[in-house]
Design a protein around this motif. Structure first.
Motif, PDB file in Angstrom:
ATOM      1  N   LEU A   1      61.467  63.667  65.176  1.00  0.00           N
ATOM      2  CA  LEU A   1      61.238  65.213  64.920  1.00  0.00           C
ATOM      3  C   LEU A   1      60.249  65.740  66.219  1.00  0.00           C
ATOM      4  CD1 LEU A   1      61.163  68.004  63.148  1.00  0.00           C
ATOM      5  CD2 LEU A   1      58.885  66.895  61.991  1.00  0.00           C
ATOM      6  N   GLU A   2      59.255  64.887  66.595  1.00  0.00           N
ATOM      7  CA  GLU A   2      58.707  65.382  67.842  1.00  0.00           C
ATOM      8  C   GLU A   2      59.542  65.313  68.886  1.00  0.00           C
ATOM      9  OE1 GLU A   2      54.824  63.743  70.715  1.00  0.00           O
ATOM     10  OE2 GLU A   2      55.672  62.326  69.019  1.00  0.00           O
ATOM     11  N   ARG A   3      60.496  64.682  69.223  1.00  0.00           N
ATOM     12  CA  ARG A   3      61.415  64.680  70.322  1.00  0.00           C
ATOM     13  C   ARG A   3      62.362  66.007  70.328  1.00  0.00           C
ATOM     14  NH1 ARG A   3      61.402  59.941  72.997  1.00  0.00           N
ATOM     15  NH2 ARG A   3      60.615  58.097  71.885  1.00  0.00           N
ATOM     16  N   ILE A   4      62.785  66.361  69.164  1.00  0.00           N
ATOM     17  CA  ILE A   4      63.774  67.383  68.936  1.00  0.00           C
ATOM     18  C   ILE A   4      62.751  68.690  69.380  1.00  0.00           C
ATOM     19  CG2 ILE A   4      63.632  67.892  66.456  1.00  0.00           C
ATOM     20  CD1 ILE A   4      66.389  68.098  68.640  1.00  0.00           C
ATOM     21  N   CYS A   5      61.576  68.729  68.677  1.00  0.00           N
ATOM     22  CA  CYS A   5      60.575  69.856  69.182  1.00  0.00           C
ATOM     23  C   CYS A   5      60.485  70.094  70.598  1.00  0.00           C
ATOM     24  CB  CYS A   5      59.350  69.718  68.376  1.00  0.00           C
ATOM     25  SG  CYS A   5      59.439  69.790  66.548  1.00  0.00           S
ATOM     26  N   TRP A   6      60.213  69.050  71.280  1.00  0.00           N
ATOM     27  CA  TRP A   6      60.041  68.943  72.711  1.00  0.00           C
ATOM     28  C   TRP A   6      61.349  69.595  73.166  1.00  0.00           C
ATOM     29  CZ3 TRP A   6      55.768  69.286  74.844  1.00  0.00           C
ATOM     30  CH2 TRP A   6      54.373  68.848  74.726  1.00  0.00           C
ATOM     31  N   MET A   7      62.625  69.237  72.934  1.00  0.00           N
ATOM     32  CA  MET A   7      63.654  69.651  73.586  1.00  0.00           C
ATOM     33  C   MET A   7      63.804  71.140  73.220  1.00  0.00           C
ATOM     34  SD  MET A   7      66.542  66.634  72.373  1.00  0.00           S
ATOM     35  CE  MET A   7      66.228  64.933  72.871  1.00  0.00           C
ATOM     36  N   ALA A   8      63.471  71.789  72.089  1.00  0.00           N
ATOM     37  CA  ALA A   8      63.808  72.972  71.697  1.00  0.00           C
ATOM     38  C   ALA A   8      62.836  73.792  72.533  1.00  0.00           C
ATOM     39  CB  ALA A   8      63.409  73.362  70.161  1.00  0.00           C
ATOM     40  N   ARG A   9      61.551  73.292  72.868  1.00  0.00           N
ATOM     41  CA  ARG A   9      60.477  73.961  73.745  1.00  0.00           C
ATOM     42  C   ARG A   9      60.830  74.076  75.148  1.00  0.00           C
ATOM     43  NH1 ARG A   9      55.289  75.706  73.200  1.00  0.00           N
ATOM     44  NH2 ARG A   9      54.900  77.160  74.786  1.00  0.00           N
ATOM     45  N   GLY A  10      61.649  73.142  75.416  1.00  0.00           N
ATOM     46  CA  GLY A  10      62.215  73.025  76.621  1.00  0.00           C
ATOM     47  C   GLY A  10      63.403  74.156  77.105  1.00  0.00           C
ATOM     48  N   VAL A  11      64.158  74.304  76.024  1.00  0.00           N
ATOM     49  CA  VAL A  11      65.126  75.553  76.105  1.00  0.00           C
ATOM     50  C   VAL A  11      64.685  76.568  76.235  1.00  0.00           C
ATOM     51  CG1 VAL A  11      67.268  76.494  74.864  1.00  0.00           C
ATOM     52  CG2 VAL A  11      66.953  73.962  74.830  1.00  0.00           C
ATOM     53  N   LEU A  12      63.682  77.040  75.091  1.00  0.00           N
ATOM     54  CA  LEU A  12      62.861  78.217  75.214  1.00  0.00           C
ATOM     55  C   LEU A  12      61.958  78.499  76.568  1.00  0.00           C
ATOM     56  CD1 LEU A  12      62.161  80.756  73.421  1.00  0.00           C
ATOM     57  CD2 LEU A  12      60.145  79.312  72.805  1.00  0.00           C
ATOM     58  N   ASP A  13      61.482  77.545  77.269  1.00  0.00           N
ATOM     59  CA  ASP A  13      60.569  77.754  78.434  1.00  0.00           C
ATOM     60  C   ASP A  13      61.305  77.932  79.594  1.00  0.00           C
ATOM     61  OD1 ASP A  13      58.339  77.817  77.079  1.00  0.00           O
ATOM     62  OD2 ASP A  13      57.257  76.344  77.888  1.00  0.00           O
ATOM     63  N   SER A  14      62.602  77.258  79.488  1.00  0.00           N
ATOM     64  CA  SER A  14      63.732  77.461  80.648  1.00  0.00           C
ATOM     65  C   SER A  14      64.220  78.808  80.690  1.00  0.00           C
ATOM     66  CB  SER A  14      64.909  76.488  80.409  1.00  0.00           C
ATOM     67  OG  SER A  14      65.893  76.909  81.383  1.00  0.00           O
ATOM     68  N   PHE A  15      64.421  79.493  79.630  1.00  0.00           N
ATOM     69  CA  PHE A  15      64.819  80.845  79.680  1.00  0.00           C
ATOM     70  C   PHE A  15      63.562  81.875  80.116  1.00  0.00           C
ATOM     71  CE2 PHE A  15      68.242  79.092  77.284  1.00  0.00           C
ATOM     72  CZ  PHE A  15      69.521  79.594  77.996  1.00  0.00           C
ATOM     73  N   ARG A  16      62.448  81.296  79.743  1.00  0.00           N
ATOM     74  CA  ARG A  16      61.039  82.136  80.007  1.00  0.00           C
ATOM     75  C   ARG A  16      60.732  82.171  81.478  1.00  0.00           C
ATOM     76  NH1 ARG A  16      57.329  80.796  74.969  1.00  0.00           N
ATOM     77  NH2 ARG A  16      58.179  82.271  73.416  1.00  0.00           N
ATOM     78  N   GLY A  17      61.319  81.086  82.204  1.00  0.00           N
ATOM     79  CA  GLY A  17      61.037  80.968  83.481  1.00  0.00           C
ATOM     80  C   GLY A  17      59.706  79.949  83.900  1.00  0.00           C
ATOM     81  N   VAL A  18      59.305  79.445  82.715  1.00  0.00           N
ATOM     82  CA  VAL A  18      58.230  78.438  82.832  1.00  0.00           C
ATOM     83  C   VAL A  18      58.198  77.533  83.934  1.00  0.00           C
ATOM     84  CG1 VAL A  18      56.469  77.086  81.500  1.00  0.00           C
ATOM     85  CG2 VAL A  18      57.487  79.237  80.499  1.00  0.00           C
ATOM     86  N   THR A  19      57.136  77.137  84.624  1.00  0.00           N
ATOM     87  CA  THR A  19      56.954  76.061  85.588  1.00  0.00           C
ATOM     88  C   THR A  19      55.934  75.326  85.332  1.00  0.00           C
ATOM     89  OG1 THR A  19      56.300  77.180  87.302  1.00  0.00           O
ATOM     90  CG2 THR A  19      58.789  77.377  87.152  1.00  0.00           C
ATOM     91  N   GLY A  20      55.854  74.104  86.286  1.00  0.00           N
ATOM     92  CA  GLY A  20      54.690  73.425  86.215  1.00  0.00           C
ATOM     93  C   GLY A  20      54.669  72.565  84.837  1.00  0.00           C
ATOM     94  N   MET A  21      53.294  72.324  84.465  1.00  0.00           N
ATOM     95  CA  MET A  21      53.233  71.544  83.332  1.00  0.00           C
ATOM     96  C   MET A  21      53.723  72.301  82.016  1.00  0.00           C
ATOM     97  SD  MET A  21      49.602  69.349  83.883  1.00  0.00           S
ATOM     98  CE  MET A  21      48.734  70.774  84.265  1.00  0.00           C
ATOM     99  N   GLY A  22      53.544  73.666  81.916  1.00  0.00           N
ATOM    100  CA  GLY A  22      54.014  74.429  80.833  1.00  0.00           C
ATOM    101  C   GLY A  22      53.600  73.871  79.415  1.00  0.00           C
TER     102      GLY A  22
END
Length: 293
Positions: A264-285
């Motif tokens: 569950l933790e892994r899938i949550c990190w993946m989902a946040r990665g998708v979201l932050d990619s579209f938000r243009g988040v860089t660095g540690m995020g």
């Protein structure tokens, strides 16, 4: 003159013993340390230079700082490592010879990397199928699309400011991006089959349906997903890589939570990665709390 450049983040107690033998073949060993606040217990012999970044600046800036210091100290060649590698002095000498052979054949814009071995399994970034050392390609070297940073040897004098590692990518994919970008500029990347280096790939290994998976810490999925989506659409990324980078993401999302721990933790990190990619988040995020302490 060869300089070893090592990137570190909270290195373990065996760090000095793993890398001190390289002093017999390297004129200097430069440690670019990303430990927040600086590592409190470095006990390194003379010949090491430690750059305390005092915060986790990411892999690419740490590498670039180490390369700049190597050039400042007069090195003509740099060999890169991260703290999960176990190189020997003989390995460094072997890689120096490989680089000389490559530049004689392909010109000065060459980078050579080894074959990584982790618990008896050979793994390379352009071929995910597991092999044993006995069945690895025994040719002295062959041209590949990309190399992992740890173990690669580079002629420093051929790097221009625009050839440095890109801090658009925090951790994962730094090596892919760098190799693909420089290949577009005429660089050659060669992997040696007979120069093998022990290198820990992930925190563990799992086997599923006959395949070996290298298990990363859960937060690593955040960078893998976020920065994959950022990298895949750049024009210098090969077409086959675009398909592979994007195509593997839904497979990982469906499979990893069930075959790895902390699903569950892994899938949550993946989902946040998708979201932050579209938000243009860089660095540690989203991983800043995890990596800032």
């Amino acid at each position: 003159m060869i300089a070893a450049v090592i990137t570190a983040y909270k290195p373990d107690a065996e760090f000095a013993s793993r890398f001190a033998p390289l002093l017999s073949v390297c004129k200097t060993i430069i440690v670019s340390d990303n430990t927040p606040g600086g590592h409190p217990s470095f006990d390194l012999p003379a010949g090491f230079t430690v750059i305390q970044n005092l915060t986790n600046v990411g892999l690419a800036p740490a590498l670039n700082l180490g390369l700049a210091e190597a050039a400042r100290q007069g090195a003509q060649v740099a060999i890169l490592f991260d703290q999960d590698s176990t190189p020997s002095a003989a390995f460094v000498s072997q890689m120096s010879i490989k680089l000389a052979e490559a530049t004689a054949q392909h010109g000065p814009h060459c980078c050579v990397g080894p074959t990584h071995v982790d618990d008896g399994v050979v793994a390379t970034p352009d071929d995910d199928s597991p092999k044993t050392p006995a069945s690895a390609d025994e040719a002295s070297s062959r041209e590949v699309a990309c190399l992992p940073t740890s173990g690669m040897i580079i002629p420093l004098g051929e790097l221009t400011p625009s050839d440095l590692f890109s801090d658009d990518f925090f951790l994962d994919l730094v090596d892919f991006e760098w190799c693909w970008r420089l290949r577009r500029r005429g660089w050659h990347f060669l992997r040696s089959g007979d120069a093998q280096m022990l290198h820990r790939l992930g925190v563990a290994q799992r086997r599923f349906l006959g395949f070996t998976f290298h298990v990363p810490a859960p937060y690593r999925h955040y960078f893998q997903v976020r920065d994959t989506l950022r990298l895949a659409f750049r024009d210098y990324v090969p077409s086959y890589a675009k398909v592979r980078l994007i195509g593997v993401l839904p497979i990982k999302a469906l499979v990893y939570p069930f075959i790895l721990d902390h699903g569950l933790e892994r899938i949550c990190w993946m989902a946040r990665g998708v979201l932050d990619s579209f938000r243009g988040v860089t660095g540690m995020g989203a991983a800043s709390a995890r990596l800032s302490k």
